[in-house]
Structure formats: C-alpha cells, structure tokens
Design an enzyme around this catalytic site. Sequence first.
Site, short mmCIF file in Angstrom:
data_model
loop_
_atom_site.label_atom_id
_atom_site.label_comp_id
_atom_site.label_asym_id
_atom_site.label_seq_id
_atom_site.Cartn_x
_atom_site.Cartn_y
_atom_site.Cartn_z
N ARG A 89 47.90 36.90 43.31
CA ARG A 89 48.15 38.25 42.79
C ARG A 89 47.68 38.29 41.35
O ARG A 89 47.94 37.35 40.59
CB ARG A 89 49.64 38.62 42.89
N ASP A 237 55.87 42.77 34.35
CA ASP A 237 55.09 41.71 34.98
C ASP A 237 54.19 41.01 33.97
O ASP A 237 53.80 39.87 34.17
CB ASP A 237 54.25 42.28 36.12
#
EC number: 5.3.1.23
Length: 347
Positions: A89, A237
């Site tokens: 990711r 994030d």
Amino acid sequence: MTEHIQYSPDKDSLILLDQRYLPNREEWFECRSTEDICFALVVMVVRGAPAIGVTAAYGCYLAGREVQGQGGDWAANLNGKLDQIENARPTAVNLRWAVREMRRVWSEAGDVGLEALLTLWLARAREIHEGDIAMCEAIGRFGGALMDDGDTIMTHCNAGALATAGYGTALGVVRGAVDQGKKVSVIANETRPFLQGARLTAYELHRDGIPVKVACDNACALLMKRGLVDKVVVGADRIAANGDAVNKIGTFGVAIMAQRFGIPFYVAAPVYTIDPETPTGDDVPIEDRDPREVTHIGDHRIPPEGVEVYNLAFDPTPNELITGIITEKGVLYPPYSEAIRKLFAEH
C-alpha cells in the site's frame, strides 16, 4: 482492546481479526506467507497506519520463514519479499518504516544466518507490537488533557484500537480523556465508502461503553453550526515534514469546516507517522482503490452500469488547518516545520 493482532507461537503465524466483516461478525484471518500479508494489507483485513506497521513487521518475519523452505540465494529471495510487503500500500508511511526497521536489524546483525536473523526479527516485531500500545496510551494522556469535561468529539474514519496494536490514536485521545475522569461523547462520521466510522469506531466505542452517535459525512457542517461539536480529533496515515496530515478521504473537508466554525482540529499519531523525507502533503502518493467500493454495497450496484467513479482513499489536510499534532512525545504546535525538526533532533 488488543486481541485483534495476535502472533501465534504454536502455529508460527499472524492471526488478524478480519475488519471487513465487523461489526456483524467476528472472523479471523491467518497469515503464514508474504502473499497472505500483502492480501491482508491490500483488501483491508487490517487497516490503520500503526496496525499496518505492526502487521508488516511480523510479515517480514513470516517472509523469512517462507524463504527458509526454498532453495537458491535466500538473501536475494528475502529482499524480494520485503519489497513486496513494502509496496503493498502506498500511502501509510508506517508500512515502509516497519520494513526499513527490519532491514536495519538485518544490516546491523552483519554476516548472520537466516535462522539467527529470524530470531532477531521476531523479537523486534514483538517489541514494535508492544511498543505501539504504549505509544497510543501516551498519545491518550497528552491528548486527553486537551479535552474538556462534557466535550463532544468528532472523528473521521477509525483511528482506534483496531487501527493500531491497541488503545488507538484519535480514539486513544478519547479513551485518555475518559481515563482522566472526563465525561466525553463522540460523533463518528460514517466515512464513505468503506464506512470505517459507522462500522469500526462505533463498534469499539459502543463495546467500551463510551457514548457515540454516527453521522453521515455530509452532516458535518450542520452539526458544527448547531454547536454540537466541541473538538475534532483524527488520525493520520502520514504527516509531512511541514505538518500537513494525510488521512482518510474527507478529512480535509472536515478541517475546513472546523476552521469556519472555530472548532479546534487535532491530529493524533505516533512520531514514526511523521515522514521528514516528504516535504508536504501534496507529495504523498494517494491510493486510488477499487471502484467497486464506491459502486457497490455488498452485491448491490448503486450507480448505473458504465458510470465511472472516484475512489481516492486519502486527502492531505494543510498544516494551517491543524490546531495541534498529538504524539507520544507531546503535542506539536505551529510552526510545524520547526516543531518537527526540533522533535527529530531531540529523539
């Protein structure tokens, strides 16, 4: 709540609570290989930057176990599998951090055999796992002090125990306030399209007995205008070197509305979510996910066949919209570039 990420010595595998099925049912996903780890990360069996980092650390160990049963150059094979995990990711810096940390351990071990390396890696993965819980508890103490008795706190996405090894970042602040004896409640934005707020934040807080109401994402402005929101606390994030915070799509809009109505907007994240190599939030790669997450609810299609959709998973919130960044080392305030440089210089 720490049981959702478990290393099983008996099975020599990583057992994850499959968050795709919460809150309707609790199912477990067992990771034994690099393929299992990457699948769990990509489809969001596990999600949330700190939880991704913990999973990746164990994933490096499992990759080594996988290589152990193969022939050829084990070091080259292992490096290839680490690359797979690191690139599973693109947005969460914790994933890259965890893989680089395991590479550091390997490098410092020198000319070591695979079995000895795996012993070192498993020990380090366990340290990262346990350390993440302690970091979140520290974030909760610092952030809880910023909350007032009686506050209603808005969150976006899920930055709770499920997004970490336990306790949570944004929800760690909520839990920290509760632990300090304050009565607080939460408005959990549903967070389309994956509904992490409606499914996961509500699940966690309801289970803990903390008052929570779910709101449609597009209700934020009206709720704020009516004085129903006292603080906003979100996770991240990745935080850029200038303090821009990249979080679940929609966070940027919530921050703009919070500024419009004079509501403090906080970001809660561990220090290792700060990426000094990334100058601004606009430099962070934004994951473009499967359109089906937007076009379908279960097996039911919403837009007409053939209509395209946007499914950008994150957006960067500019630093000027952020009141403070809550870390396990304390709270950072503007100017963020200076505060972040000082933080890394000291630690």
